[in-house]
Write a protein that holds these residues in place. Structure first.
Motif, PDB file in Angstrom:
ATOM      1  N   ASN B  45       8.890  40.760  99.044  1.00 21.89           N
ATOM      2  CA  ASN B  45       9.593  39.864  98.118  1.00 21.89           C
ATOM      3  C   ASN B  45      11.085  40.179  98.117  1.00 21.89           C
ATOM      4  O   ASN B  45      11.513  41.164  97.523  1.00 21.89           O
ATOM      5  CB  ASN B  45       9.030  40.020  96.695  1.00 21.89           C
ATOM      6  CG  ASN B  45       9.780  39.150  95.693  1.00 21.89           C
ATOM      7  OD1 ASN B  45      10.583  38.302  96.071  1.00 21.89           O
ATOM      8  ND2 ASN B  45       9.524  39.376  94.413  1.00 21.89           N
ATOM      9  N   PRO B  46      11.882  39.310  98.752  1.00 22.39           N
ATOM     10  CA  PRO B  46      13.332  39.563  98.848  1.00 22.39           C
ATOM     11  C   PRO B  46      14.027  39.591  97.483  1.00 22.39           C
ATOM     12  O   PRO B  46      15.189  39.971  97.412  1.00 22.39           O
ATOM     13  CB  PRO B  46      13.854  38.388  99.678  1.00 22.39           C
ATOM     14  CG  PRO B  46      12.660  37.772 100.309  1.00 22.39           C
ATOM     15  CD  PRO B  46      11.487  38.081  99.441  1.00 22.39           C
ATOM     16  N   ALA B  47      13.322  39.196  96.407  1.00 21.31           N
ATOM     17  CA  ALA B  47      13.920  39.330  95.081  1.00 21.31           C
ATOM     18  C   ALA B  47      13.629  40.717  94.502  1.00 21.31           C
ATOM     19  O   ALA B  47      14.179  41.079  93.468  1.00 21.31           O
ATOM     20  CB  ALA B  47      13.391  38.236  94.144  1.00 21.31           C
ATOM     21  N   GLY B  48      12.770  41.483  95.174  1.00 21.62           N
ATOM     22  CA  GLY B  48      12.496  42.859  94.739  1.00 21.62           C
ATOM     23  C   GLY B  48      11.820  42.973  93.379  1.00 21.62           C
ATOM     24  O   GLY B  48      12.003  43.969  92.685  1.00 21.62           O
ATOM     25  N   ARG B  49      11.042  41.951  93.002  1.00 27.44           N
ATOM     26  CA  ARG B  49      10.464  41.945  91.660  1.00 27.44           C
ATOM     27  C   ARG B  49       8.939  41.856  91.706  1.00 27.44           C
ATOM     28  O   ARG B  49       8.361  41.256  92.616  1.00 27.44           O
ATOM     29  CB  ARG B  49      11.021  40.749  90.872  1.00 27.44           C
ATOM     30  CG  ARG B  49      12.547  40.772  90.796  1.00 27.44           C
ATOM     31  CD  ARG B  49      13.105  39.833  89.768  1.00 27.44           C
ATOM     32  NE  ARG B  49      12.780  38.438  90.026  1.00 27.44           N
ATOM     33  CZ  ARG B  49      13.168  37.441  89.226  1.00 27.44           C
ATOM     34  NH1 ARG B  49      13.855  37.692  88.142  1.00 27.44           N
ATOM     35  NH2 ARG B  49      12.862  36.205  89.533  1.00 27.44           N
ATOM     36  N   THR B  50       8.311  42.449  90.716  1.00 27.91           N
ATOM     37  CA  THR B  50       6.874  42.254  90.531  1.00 27.91           C
ATOM     38  C   THR B  50       6.665  41.038  89.624  1.00 27.91           C
ATOM     39  O   THR B  50       7.546  40.765  88.794  1.00 27.91           O
ATOM     40  CB  THR B  50       6.227  43.486  89.858  1.00 27.91           C
ATOM     41  OG1 THR B  50       6.986  43.845  88.698  1.00 27.91           O
ATOM     42  CG2 THR B  50       6.185  44.665  90.820  1.00 27.91           C
ATOM     43  N   PRO B  51       5.545  40.317  89.745  1.00 32.87           N
ATOM     44  CA  PRO B  51       4.411  40.545  90.635  1.00 32.87           C
ATOM     45  C   PRO B  51       4.597  39.921  92.033  1.00 32.87           C
ATOM     46  O   PRO B  51       5.339  38.959  92.189  1.00 32.87           O
ATOM     47  CB  PRO B  51       3.284  39.799  89.917  1.00 32.87           C
ATOM     48  CG  PRO B  51       3.976  38.640  89.262  1.00 32.87           C
ATOM     49  CD  PRO B  51       5.304  39.181  88.820  1.00 32.87           C
ATOM     50  N   VAL B  52       3.866  40.526  92.996  1.00 36.03           N
ATOM     51  CA  VAL B  52       3.693  39.917  94.315  1.00 36.03           C
ATOM     52  C   VAL B  52       2.192  39.855  94.575  1.00 36.03           C
ATOM     53  O   VAL B  52       1.484  40.838  94.306  1.00 36.03           O
ATOM     54  CB  VAL B  52       4.394  40.743  95.416  1.00 36.03           C
ATOM     55  CG1 VAL B  52       3.934  40.311  96.801  1.00 36.03           C
ATOM     56  CG2 VAL B  52       5.907  40.624  95.294  1.00 36.03           C
ATOM     57  N   LEU B  53       1.724  38.721  95.062  1.00 35.63           N
ATOM     58  CA  LEU B  53       0.307  38.569  95.395  1.00 35.63           C
ATOM     59  C   LEU B  53       0.212  38.476  96.912  1.00 35.63           C
ATOM     60  O   LEU B  53       0.792  37.582  97.527  1.00 35.63           O
ATOM     61  CB  LEU B  53      -0.257  37.306  94.729  1.00 35.63           C
ATOM     62  CG  LEU B  53      -1.781  37.173  94.694  1.00 35.63           C
ATOM     63  CD1 LEU B  53      -2.429  38.311  93.905  1.00 35.63           C
ATOM     64  CD2 LEU B  53      -2.186  35.819  94.103  1.00 35.63           C
ATOM     65  N   HIS B  54      -0.518  39.442  97.496  1.00 39.52           N
ATOM     66  CA  HIS B  54      -0.483  39.615  98.936  1.00 39.52           C
ATOM     67  C   HIS B  54      -1.890  39.570  99.497  1.00 39.52           C
ATOM     68  O   HIS B  54      -2.809  40.139  98.913  1.00 39.52           O
ATOM     69  CB  HIS B  54       0.161  40.987  99.212  1.00 39.52           C
ATOM     70  CG  HIS B  54       0.325  41.299 100.662  1.00 39.52           C
ATOM     71  ND1 HIS B  54       1.115  40.547 101.502  1.00 39.52           N
ATOM     72  CD2 HIS B  54      -0.196  42.290 101.419  1.00 39.52           C
ATOM     73  CE1 HIS B  54       1.081  41.070 102.724  1.00 39.52           C
ATOM     74  NE2 HIS B  54       0.287  42.122 102.706  1.00 39.52           N
ATOM     75  N   ASP B  55      -2.029  38.876 100.609  1.00 36.47           N
ATOM     76  CA  ASP B  55      -3.297  38.895 101.314  1.00 36.47           C
ATOM     77  C   ASP B  55      -2.997  39.284 102.754  1.00 36.47           C
ATOM     78  O   ASP B  55      -2.585  38.444 103.562  1.00 36.47           O
ATOM     79  CB  ASP B  55      -3.964  37.512 101.231  1.00 36.47           C
ATOM     80  CG  ASP B  55      -5.335  37.497 101.906  1.00 36.47           C
ATOM     81  OD1 ASP B  55      -5.580  38.355 102.786  1.00 36.47           O
ATOM     82  OD2 ASP B  55      -6.144  36.621 101.570  1.00 36.47           O
ATOM     83  N   ALA B  56      -3.170  40.570 103.038  1.00 37.11           N
ATOM     84  CA  ALA B  56      -2.779  41.091 104.348  1.00 37.11           C
ATOM     85  C   ALA B  56      -3.582  40.398 105.446  1.00 37.11           C
ATOM     86  O   ALA B  56      -3.053  40.074 106.515  1.00 37.11           O
ATOM     87  CB  ALA B  56      -2.993  42.607 104.392  1.00 37.11           C
ATOM     88  N   GLY B  57      -4.863  40.129 105.165  1.00 46.61           N
ATOM     89  CA  GLY B  57      -5.727  39.502 106.166  1.00 46.61           C
ATOM     90  C   GLY B  57      -5.174  38.160 106.632  1.00 46.61           C
ATOM     91  O   GLY B  57      -5.114  37.872 107.824  1.00 46.61           O
ATOM     92  N   ARG B  58      -4.751  37.349 105.664  1.00 45.03           N
ATOM     93  CA  ARG B  58      -4.228  36.029 106.020  1.00 45.03           C
ATOM     94  C   ARG B  58      -2.717  36.058 106.250  1.00 45.03           C
ATOM     95  O   ARG B  58      -2.107  35.017 106.547  1.00 45.03           O
ATOM     96  CB  ARG B  58      -4.535  35.021 104.896  1.00 45.03           C
ATOM     97  CG  ARG B  58      -6.023  34.720 104.778  1.00 45.03           C
ATOM     98  CD  ARG B  58      -6.251  33.476 103.942  1.00 45.03           C
ATOM     99  NE  ARG B  58      -5.947  33.691 102.534  1.00 45.03           N
ATOM    100  CZ  ARG B  58      -5.569  32.725 101.677  1.00 45.03           C
ATOM    101  NH1 ARG B  58      -5.415  31.478 102.113  1.00 45.03           N
ATOM    102  NH2 ARG B  58      -5.339  33.008 100.420  1.00 45.03           N
ATOM    103  N   GLY B  59      -2.097  37.229 106.053  1.00 44.42           N
ATOM    104  CA  GLY B  59      -0.651  37.313 106.240  1.00 44.42           C
ATOM    105  C   GLY B  59       0.132  36.488 105.228  1.00 44.42           C
ATOM    106  O   GLY B  59       1.213  35.974 105.511  1.00 44.42           O
ATOM    107  N   VAL B  60      -0.427  36.377 104.007  1.00 47.16           N
ATOM    108  CA  VAL B  60       0.225  35.559 102.985  1.00 47.16           C
ATOM    109  C   VAL B  60       0.791  36.459 101.896  1.00 47.16           C
ATOM    110  O   VAL B  60       0.121  37.367 101.414  1.00 47.16           O
ATOM    111  CB  VAL B  60      -0.795  34.583 102.345  1.00 47.16           C
ATOM    112  CG1 VAL B  60      -0.212  33.944 101.089  1.00 47.16           C
ATOM    113  CG2 VAL B  60      -1.213  33.532 103.355  1.00 47.16           C
ATOM    114  N   SER B  61       2.040  36.198 101.513  1.00 48.33           N
ATOM    115  CA  SER B  61       2.663  36.985 100.468  1.00 48.33           C
ATOM    116  C   SER B  61       3.383  36.034  99.516  1.00 48.33           C
ATOM    117  O   SER B  61       4.299  35.326  99.919  1.00 48.33           O
ATOM    118  CB  SER B  61       3.645  37.945 101.147  1.00 48.33           C
ATOM    119  OG  SER B  61       4.252  38.741 100.186  1.00 48.33           O
ATOM    120  N   LEU B  62       2.932  36.006  98.257  1.00 53.85           N
ATOM    121  CA  LEU B  62       3.485  35.057  97.292  1.00 53.85           C
ATOM    122  C   LEU B  62       4.278  35.800  96.238  1.00 53.85           C
ATOM    123  O   LEU B  62       3.859  36.856  95.777  1.00 53.85           O
ATOM    124  CB  LEU B  62       2.351  34.289  96.610  1.00 53.85           C
ATOM    125  CG  LEU B  62       1.385  33.537  97.525  1.00 53.85           C
ATOM    126  CD1 LEU B  62       0.241  32.933  96.706  1.00 53.85           C
ATOM    127  CD2 LEU B  62       2.117  32.429  98.284  1.00 53.85           C
TER     128      LEU B  62
END
Ligand SMILES: N[C@@H](CCC(=O)N[C@@H](CS)C(=O)NCC(=O)O)C(=O)O
Ligand SMILES: N[C@@H](CCC(=O)N[C@@H](CS)C(=O)NCC(=O)O)C(=O)O
Lengths: 223, 223
Positions: B45-62
């Motif tokens: 997250n280029p904003a450096g803030r929590t929360p981040v929701l990540h799915d490594a399997g699908r390569g998705v980072s929200l």
């Protein structure tokens, strides 16, 4: 007819005006200075902030620019600006939040406080340390936007979207206040001149905040 | 499987956990302290803030809690929390923004800075002037929430929605940090005890930030 309560340098009102322009939604402007704390305005929005979109005829009063944008996206289908797959829409909204929150907190917000509010309301000189910090922050944000422009067609993906409008809204306020040094940011400068040439942008570029003239390059599309 | 990057007292992560709880979406927690500025986290997250929701399997980072909530609403239909007509949805989003932005800026944000960050990170004493101001602000917000509870079934209208979750998230952090004086706010206190008794709330109430115990009433449903 929608009435939009705003003042010319409110970046969140600008984001909304760009969206309404792109979607061809008619509205008239009502001038509101939120810092004056008018009772009637707090009655429309208990958060006391611009923009507010009001329809007296229907008795509808909407606030928070992002809530209003989502409402307009849901109710006016033409020219969708939160578009694409759920993942693409999440990317648009992530960037809108980055611009509305971080770009505003780091750059346009401090510039508005130092150069507009202190001059027109508080009658104080700007704090040059805060201004320097905001202009330094602007470079870091522009570096990231350069990278977005380099890797995508529009900021959030293949089509023009709300992320472009939100970014242009914040940058245009910072640019009006002389806070953007475009040198070294050719990618963003080019993207921004494309944005400035859109019909939705024209009305914003010709408006001025009284007693606070913009720099000469501000309204030029090729500058 | 979703991984949620957060720390126990991040109110935006709490909002998201309440939503995922209500919608029965499985996730595992990854502990992240955004102030440490880990490179791997800034990469997510280029904003450096929590929360981040990540799915490594699908390569998705929200990222951005509201962008993530909108994504989950769009992709998981059960138990919708941004529900109803377009106007009702606008009202839910207006209130979410009021709680995420104003309640956070006026109350939970200053409390987190003074009582969590200064104690655990900066090793400084809290500023009692800032704490007094935050607790005064809390009363003004609670007055408005009392009014919402008095005039509607849930905060934004007839059904439980994201506005309730966002408000409970901010208040729970402020309450953990001893910043809420419930006296005189019976309506909100009652609504909040209903929220605390929901299964989605349980995991939050039992978690602690190390070195920073909550007051005894914090986890009690009837307190
Ligand atoms: N998240 C809100 C932010 C609105 C906001 O911060 N507006 C500013 C003007 S740019 C405001 O009204 N501030 C209150 C004041 O100046 O007293 C939105 O998107 O509508
Ligand atoms: N609008 C954002 C706000 C996120 C936010 O401000 N998170 C805080 C933690 S509660 C943060 O990471 N701050 C940066 C820091 O502490 O360095 C969201 O809803 O996700």
């Amino acid at each position: 007819m929608w009435q939009l309560y705003q003042f010319p340098l409110c970046p969140f009102s600008r984001k909304l005006r760009l969206l309404m322009g792109e979607k061809n939604i008619a509205y008239e402007l009502v001038r509101e200075h939120p810092w004056e704390g008018r009772d009637e305005f707090w009655h429309l929005n208990p958060a006391g902030r611009t923009p507010v979109l009001h329809d007296a005829g229907r008795g509808v009063s909407l606030s928070d620019s992002q809530a209003i944008c989502e409402f307009l996206e849901e109710t006016v289908e033409r020219n969708p600006m939160i578009n694409g797959s759920a993942l693409q829409r999440a990317e648009i909204r992530r960037l809108v939040a980055l611009f509305d929150e971080n770009l505003y907190a780091d750059v346009s917000g401090p510039l508005l406080h130092e150069r507009m509010k202190k001059r027109l309301v508080l009658r104080q000189p700007p704090d040059s340390r805060v201004l320097r910090e905001a202009m330094k922050n602007a470079h870091a944000h522009l570096d990231y936007i350069d990278w977005l422009v380099d890797t995508r067609q529009w900021l959030a993906g293949p089509t023009l979207g709300l992320a472009d409008l939100a970014c242009a809204a914040q940058l245009s306020v910072a640019d009006y206040l002389g806070g953007i040094d475009w040198k070294g940011h050719e990618q963003t400068r080019h993207w921004y001149s494309v944005m400035k040439s859109r019909p939705s942008f024209r009305p914003l570029l010709s408006e001025k905040m009284e007693g606070l003239p913009p720099p000469p390059h501000y309204a030029l599309v090729d500058a």
